[in-house]
Scaffold this motif. Structure first.
Motif, PDB file in Angstrom:
ATOM      1  N   HIS A 110       0.845  -1.195   0.000  1.00 19.28           N
ATOM      2  CA  HIS A 110       0.000   0.000   0.000  1.00 19.28           C
ATOM      3  C   HIS A 110       0.877   1.240   0.000  1.00 19.28           C
ATOM      4  O   HIS A 110       1.925   1.266   0.652  1.00 19.28           O
ATOM      5  CB  HIS A 110      -0.886  -0.018   1.258  1.00 19.28           C
ATOM      6  N   ARG A 143      -0.829   3.726 -11.568  1.00 17.15           N
ATOM      7  CA  ARG A 143      -1.851   3.031 -12.340  1.00 17.15           C
ATOM      8  C   ARG A 143      -1.364   1.676 -12.844  1.00 17.15           C
ATOM      9  O   ARG A 143      -2.159   0.750 -13.049  1.00 17.15           O
ATOM     10  CB  ARG A 143      -2.251   3.855 -13.570  1.00 17.15           C
ATOM     11  N   ALA A 148      -2.216  -1.057  -3.519  1.00 18.44           N
ATOM     12  CA  ALA A 148      -3.332  -0.226  -3.068  1.00 18.44           C
ATOM     13  C   ALA A 148      -2.855   1.208  -2.867  1.00 18.44           C
ATOM     14  O   ALA A 148      -1.714   1.436  -2.449  1.00 18.44           O
ATOM     15  CB  ALA A 148      -3.914  -0.785  -1.776  1.00 18.44           C
ATOM     16  N   THR A 150      -3.864   5.131  -1.323  1.00 18.77           N
ATOM     17  CA  THR A 150      -4.647   6.121  -0.588  1.00 18.77           C
ATOM     18  C   THR A 150      -4.060   7.495  -0.871  1.00 18.77           C
ATOM     19  O   THR A 150      -2.837   7.665  -0.864  1.00 18.77           O
ATOM     20  CB  THR A 150      -4.596   5.870   0.933  1.00 18.77           C
ATOM     21  N   GLU A 171     -10.634  10.992  -8.036  1.00 17.78           N
ATOM     22  CA  GLU A 171     -11.508  10.177  -8.876  1.00 17.78           C
ATOM     23  C   GLU A 171     -10.859   9.831 -10.217  1.00 17.78           C
ATOM     24  O   GLU A 171     -11.153   8.790 -10.806  1.00 17.78           O
ATOM     25  CB  GLU A 171     -12.826  10.903  -9.127  1.00 17.78           C
ATOM     26  N   CYS A 174      -6.062   6.065  -9.624  1.00 17.90           N
ATOM     27  CA  CYS A 174      -6.312   4.671  -9.265  1.00 17.90           C
ATOM     28  C   CYS A 174      -6.569   4.499  -7.774  1.00 17.90           C
ATOM     29  O   CYS A 174      -6.689   3.366  -7.292  1.00 17.90           O
ATOM     30  CB  CYS A 174      -5.137   3.795  -9.690  1.00 17.90           C
ATOM     31  N   ALA A 175      -6.658   5.584  -7.039  1.00 18.47           N
ATOM     32  CA  ALA A 175      -6.861   5.507  -5.593  1.00 18.47           C
ATOM     33  C   ALA A 175      -8.220   4.906  -5.263  1.00 18.47           C
ATOM     34  O   ALA A 175      -9.219   5.189  -5.932  1.00 18.47           O
ATOM     35  CB  ALA A 175      -6.732   6.889  -4.969  1.00 18.47           C
ATOM     36  N   THR A 176      -8.249   4.084  -4.224  1.00 19.35           N
ATOM     37  CA  THR A 176      -9.508   3.513  -3.755  1.00 19.35           C
ATOM     38  C   THR A 176      -9.899   4.073  -2.389  1.00 19.35           C
ATOM     39  O   THR A 176     -10.945   3.716  -1.854  1.00 19.35           O
ATOM     40  CB  THR A 176      -9.402   1.981  -3.654  1.00 19.35           C
ATOM     41  N   ARG A 177      -9.049   4.914  -1.842  1.00 22.40           N
ATOM     42  CA  ARG A 177      -9.327   5.511  -0.532  1.00 22.40           C
ATOM     43  C   ARG A 177      -8.770   6.924  -0.519  1.00 22.40           C
ATOM     44  O   ARG A 177      -7.674   7.172  -1.025  1.00 22.40           O
ATOM     45  CB  ARG A 177      -8.692   4.678   0.577  1.00 22.40           C
ATOM     46  N   LYS A 220     -17.245   2.679  -4.433  1.00 22.54           N
ATOM     47  CA  LYS A 220     -16.227   2.998  -5.449  1.00 22.54           C
ATOM     48  C   LYS A 220     -14.939   3.508  -4.790  1.00 22.54           C
ATOM     49  O   LYS A 220     -13.863   2.973  -5.008  1.00 22.54           O
ATOM     50  CB  LYS A 220     -16.758   4.043  -6.429  1.00 22.54           C
ATOM     51  N   ILE A 221     -15.083   4.557  -4.004  1.00 24.19           N
ATOM     52  CA  ILE A 221     -13.946   5.145  -3.302  1.00 24.19           C
ATOM     53  C   ILE A 221     -14.358   5.399  -1.854  1.00 24.19           C
ATOM     54  O   ILE A 221     -15.428   5.952  -1.587  1.00 24.19           O
ATOM     55  CB  ILE A 221     -13.498   6.478  -3.942  1.00 24.19           C
ATOM     56  N   ARG A 222     -13.516   4.981  -0.939  1.00 22.90           N
ATOM     57  CA  ARG A 222     -13.786   5.207   0.471  1.00 22.90           C
ATOM     58  C   ARG A 222     -13.253   6.579   0.865  1.00 22.90           C
ATOM     59  O   ARG A 222     -12.076   6.882   0.660  1.00 22.90           O
ATOM     60  CB  ARG A 222     -13.115   4.119   1.307  1.00 22.90           C
TER      61      ARG A 222
END
Length: 368
Positions: A110, A143, A148, A150, A171, A174-177, A220-222
């Motif tokens: 991460h 990307r 992971a 953040t 958005e 490639c971030a998910t958080r 989608k995104i936290r």
């Protein structure tokens, strides 16, 4: 007594105090440790194994800037080999595509990439360096890697109006958080508090906006949003409670219950060069000082919330009340809460913007 102490869940490894940035809210201590005194690779590798044996699940590499360590790839590999989930907290400087690929190949799980704003001018002003363009580069490179991501946006009065732009940046990545973390007032942030603390109007608007966006992006995104302590009714359980979940190791090997614990006079800290990690966690005087409830004063001692927030932050209590054992003054039940209310009243009274106190003389990229 040791049998009732839970195992630590995470280890924060401050690998170095060296950093290319000069952030006006930096929480690093005034007296930075030199490169010559940093723990060598082999001691860190031994510590990672001890951490896993003690129950630690995750390690956070931070600093300063952890990428300033020439052995960062080896450290990531050693931590992953010990069975730890490896998180790198970084500004993205200095980093190139080859080194990023090596970190991922070594086992990096991460990356938390920090941003000082969505606009280059603001970001560079706050960081004291031309860093924003490089951060965008790193974000693009990520990307192409299985890691992971953040994004951490440090929020304050000068950039809180950029939340929509920050979210758009996240958005498109490639971030998910995403963590929108308001500045916490320690170190240089405490010195610059009057320039950094948002107004009530700014805060209310931001909370409303982010709650709406959390619903829109659910699944989608936290999105996480950390409200400034000063505006809260009750304090946060700092570090999950003193000596309950986390420990931090400084660049020279001192083991602390939290990143700012060294400001508390009278505490001494054991070093990993002299003691095992489990011994320090379970037996050191510093970790036991504010563990449990025996140290608590009123109203904490009989408060129904004492098992939720553990009296709040000990370092914040020291800074605001002059006593590390006092109820954290940000608590609405604290005897010194009127002091915090007075600070907020001043912040919410229109005044001219003052210049930041820049810690540039401290934050050399390679202190002697």
């Amino acid at each position: 007594m040791t049998s009732t102490i839970p195992n630590p869940l995470a280890l924060i490894a401050e690998l170095t105090h060296r950093c290319p940035l000069h952030c006006v809210y930096c929480s690093n201590p005034v007296e930075l440790q030199s490169r010559a005194r940093e723990l060598p690779t082999e001691i860190w590798c031994r510590v990672f194994k001890e951490a896993a044996e003690t129950g630690v699940l995750q390690i956070d590499f931070t600093g300063g800037e952890p990428l300033a360590r020439s052995d960062i790839v080896a450290l990531v590999r050693a931590a992953r080999s010990a069975g730890l989930y490896v998180n790198l907290i970084t500004s993205g400087l200095p980093l190139d595509e080859t080194r990023l690929a090596a970190l991922v190949e070594a086992g990096l799980d991460h990356m938390q990439l920090s941003f000082q704003g969505a606009r280059e001018e603001t970001a560079n002003e706050i960081s004291g360096a031309k860093s924003h363009t490089q951060k965008l580069r790193v974000l693009d490179w990520l990307r192409y890697h299985r890691v992971a991501v953040t994004l951490n946006f440090v929020i304050h009065r000068r950039n809180i109006d950029q939340l929509e732009e920050m979210l758009a940046l996240a958005e498109s990545s490639c971030a998910t958080r995403i963590e929108f973390a308001n500045v916490q007032y320690y170190g240089w942030a405490f010195a610059n508090r009057e320039n950094l603390l948002p107004t009530r109007q700014q805060l209310d608007h931001s909370v409303e906006f982010l709650k709406r966006e959390q619903q829109r992006l659910q699944g989608k995104i936290r999105i996480e949003f950390v409200v400034p302590d000063y505006y809260a009714n009750y304090p946060k359980p700092c570090m999950g409670g003193w000596g309950r979940k986390l420990m931090l190791i400084t660049p020279t090997g001192d083991v602390l219950p939290c990143h700012a614990a060294q400001v508390i006079a009278g505490l001494s800290f054991e070093n990993v060069k002299d003691h095992g990690l489990r011994e320090i966690w379970e037996q050191s005087a510093a970790f036991q000082k504010f563990r449990g409830e025996d140290w608590m004063q009123q109203p904490c001692k009989t408060c129904d919330r004492r098992k939720q927030d553990f009296g709040g932050c000990r370092c914040q209590a020291l800074l605001l009340a002059g006593n590390a054992a006092a109820t954290d003054p940000v608590c609405s039940l604290a005897p010194l809460r009127p002091k915090v209310d007075a600070l907020l009243a001043a912040i919410n009274t229109p005044t001219s913007v003052q210049n930041f106190i820049q810690p540039s003389w401290l934050y050399r990229s390679n202190p002697a």
